[in-house]
Design an enzyme around this catalytic site. Sequence first.
Site, PDB file in Angstrom:
ATOM      1  N   GLY A 104     -68.694  29.113   3.163  1.00 48.62           N
ATOM      2  CA  GLY A 104     -67.962  30.107   3.949  1.00 48.62           C
ATOM      3  C   GLY A 104     -68.218  31.538   3.512  1.00 48.62           C
ATOM      4  O   GLY A 104     -68.108  32.469   4.320  1.00 48.62           O
ATOM      5  N   GLY A 160     -64.974  27.843   1.810  1.00 50.46           N
ATOM      6  CA  GLY A 160     -63.685  27.754   2.482  1.00 50.46           C
ATOM      7  C   GLY A 160     -62.649  27.186   1.536  1.00 50.46           C
ATOM      8  O   GLY A 160     -62.995  26.522   0.562  1.00 50.46           O
ATOM      9  N   GLU A 207     -72.932  22.218   1.284  1.00 46.36           N
ATOM     10  CA  GLU A 207     -72.038  21.280   1.976  1.00 46.36           C
ATOM     11  C   GLU A 207     -72.481  19.827   1.891  1.00 46.36           C
ATOM     12  O   GLU A 207     -71.649  18.921   2.011  1.00 46.36           O
ATOM     13  CB  GLU A 207     -71.869  21.693   3.447  1.00 46.36           C
ATOM     14  N   ASP A 230     -72.031  24.949   8.033  1.00 43.02           N
ATOM     15  CA  ASP A 230     -71.418  25.499   9.247  1.00 43.02           C
ATOM     16  C   ASP A 230     -71.356  27.026   9.136  1.00 43.02           C
ATOM     17  O   ASP A 230     -72.306  27.626   8.651  1.00 43.02           O
ATOM     18  CB  ASP A 230     -70.044  24.836   9.498  1.00 43.02           C
TER      19      ASP A 230
HETATM   20  C1  QUE Z   1     -69.936  22.141  -2.179  1.00 41.62           C
HETATM   21  C2  QUE Z   1     -69.244  22.897  -1.262  1.00 41.62           C
HETATM   22  C3  QUE Z   1     -68.107  23.635  -1.642  1.00 41.62           C
HETATM   23  C4  QUE Z   1     -67.687  23.576  -2.970  1.00 41.62           C
HETATM   24  C5  QUE Z   1     -68.382  22.810  -3.899  1.00 41.62           C
HETATM   25  C6  QUE Z   1     -69.501  22.097  -3.480  1.00 41.62           C
HETATM   26  C7  QUE Z   1     -67.355  24.440  -0.711  1.00 41.62           C
HETATM   27  C8  QUE Z   1     -66.186  25.099  -1.192  1.00 41.62           C
HETATM   28  C9  QUE Z   1     -65.807  24.990  -2.537  1.00 41.62           C
HETATM   29  C10 QUE Z   1     -64.627  25.620  -3.098  1.00 41.62           C
HETATM   30  C11 QUE Z   1     -64.722  26.409  -4.244  1.00 41.62           C
HETATM   31  C12 QUE Z   1     -63.593  26.975  -4.815  1.00 41.62           C
HETATM   32  C13 QUE Z   1     -62.340  26.751  -4.270  1.00 41.62           C
HETATM   33  C14 QUE Z   1     -62.237  25.965  -3.117  1.00 41.62           C
HETATM   34  C15 QUE Z   1     -63.374  25.396  -2.555  1.00 41.62           C
HETATM   35  O1  QUE Z   1     -66.574  24.247  -3.390  1.00 41.62           O
HETATM   36  O2  QUE Z   1     -67.726  24.553   0.487  1.00 41.62           O
HETATM   37  O3  QUE Z   1     -61.020  25.735  -2.583  1.00 41.62           O
HETATM   38  O4  QUE Z   1     -61.216  27.298  -4.828  1.00 41.62           O
HETATM   39  O5  QUE Z   1     -65.446  25.814  -0.325  1.00 41.62           O
HETATM   40  O6  QUE Z   1     -70.210  21.341  -4.373  1.00 41.62           O
HETATM   41  O7  QUE Z   1     -69.642  22.951   0.021  1.00 41.62           O
END
Ligand code: QUE
Length: 372
Positions: free
Chosen positions: A124, A72, A147, A155
């Site tokens: 996500g 996400g 997560e 989720d």
């Molecule tokens: C654990 C996670 C997430 C993560 C890194 C983790 C996650 C997630 C992102 C993410 C990646 C790139 C993006 C951003 C978010 O990284 O759920 O906005 O540009 O969405 O170690 O759960």
Amino acid sequence: MTDTAVVLFDEIKTAGGRRFATATLNAPASLNALSVDMVRLLTPRLREWAADPGIVGVLLQAAGEKAFCAGGDLRQLYQTLLECGPARNTYAEDFFREEYELDHLIHTFPKPFLCWGHGIVMGGGVGLMSGCSHRVVTAESRIAMPEIAIGLYPDVGGSWFLRRTPGRTGLFLALTAANLNAADAIFCGLADVLVPQARKGAVIEAIAAAPWAGEAKADRATLSRILANAGEGAGMPASKVREHYDTINALMAGDDLLDIAKRLRALQSEDPWLQTAAKTFMKGAPSSAALSFELWQRVPRMSLAEVFRLEYWASLGFCAHKDFAEGIRAVLIDKDRNPKWSPASIEEITPEFIEDHLRPRGEMPVELARLT
Ligand code: QUE
């Protein structure tokens, strides 16, 4: 349609005159992290395609070679977590409601739905992929529910689809954020077929040439044949989950998270994949582990729609507590990778703390209330 749109829509004209729709996540610089804007483009278009008799199926793919979808879009959410604290967060309410509505729509889509899960597929992104009727992975696919590292829990239907993996592998994936390759994902039932990325063009040509019937059952079989053909002879990598299946089940056994934690802390293994898994658990948020385990125990008696409704409260519960913002800060904002969890250990978690994450916070939105 400009190419700055965060989702691109197109159609593949097929030999019989019917059309196969395509949606392309188009934010490669953020690893196609799923944003509210993307969801608001995807959901109404998918509904139109479901109702359009000229559309025989959907291909969901992503721009760039690195990631299908890394999760996400948490940067947007992070600002609102700081602003709202434990108070009501309408951005988070909209974000989770609209994301789960989309995930549920994909799970229940009435036509063949092909996901091209090339590269990174996390959080996500797994939520988008898991509900598709035809899930392609490539040699470069890396799939995880990570997560626990950011103080959230798996989720996007994770409580449901991780419960449907072999043995206790789904609990292991939730507690350790273990990285899956194509073979692992297929073994766990999170993907269907390995197709080399170099054959993607051939798959699209085969879709264009196929005799689509406009009837879901026949068309699902047609798509399955196309993918089986395209995957034929592709070398399958070794699966760590399969290799360590008995160890994973022994580690995850029982009805007490403290027993599982003791075994993970004491794990002696030569395999760096298992070592990393145990270490990620130990560094992960105790609140995340506790909620993942609670949901693991509750979900067998729940439908997919009920699970999305419970996850809605759980995710808003995480927004109201401290660990989620702290985890995003440590991993994505400050990148110190040194989150201060509260509580700091699984031993300190109380039933009241778990219950406060799962309780309703206001009215269930009608969009989720009416899911079946
Ligand atoms: C654990 C996670 C997430 C993560 C890194 C983790 C996650 C997630 C992102 C993410 C990646 C790139 C993006 C951003 C978010 O990284 O759920 O906005 O540009 O969405 O170690 O759960």
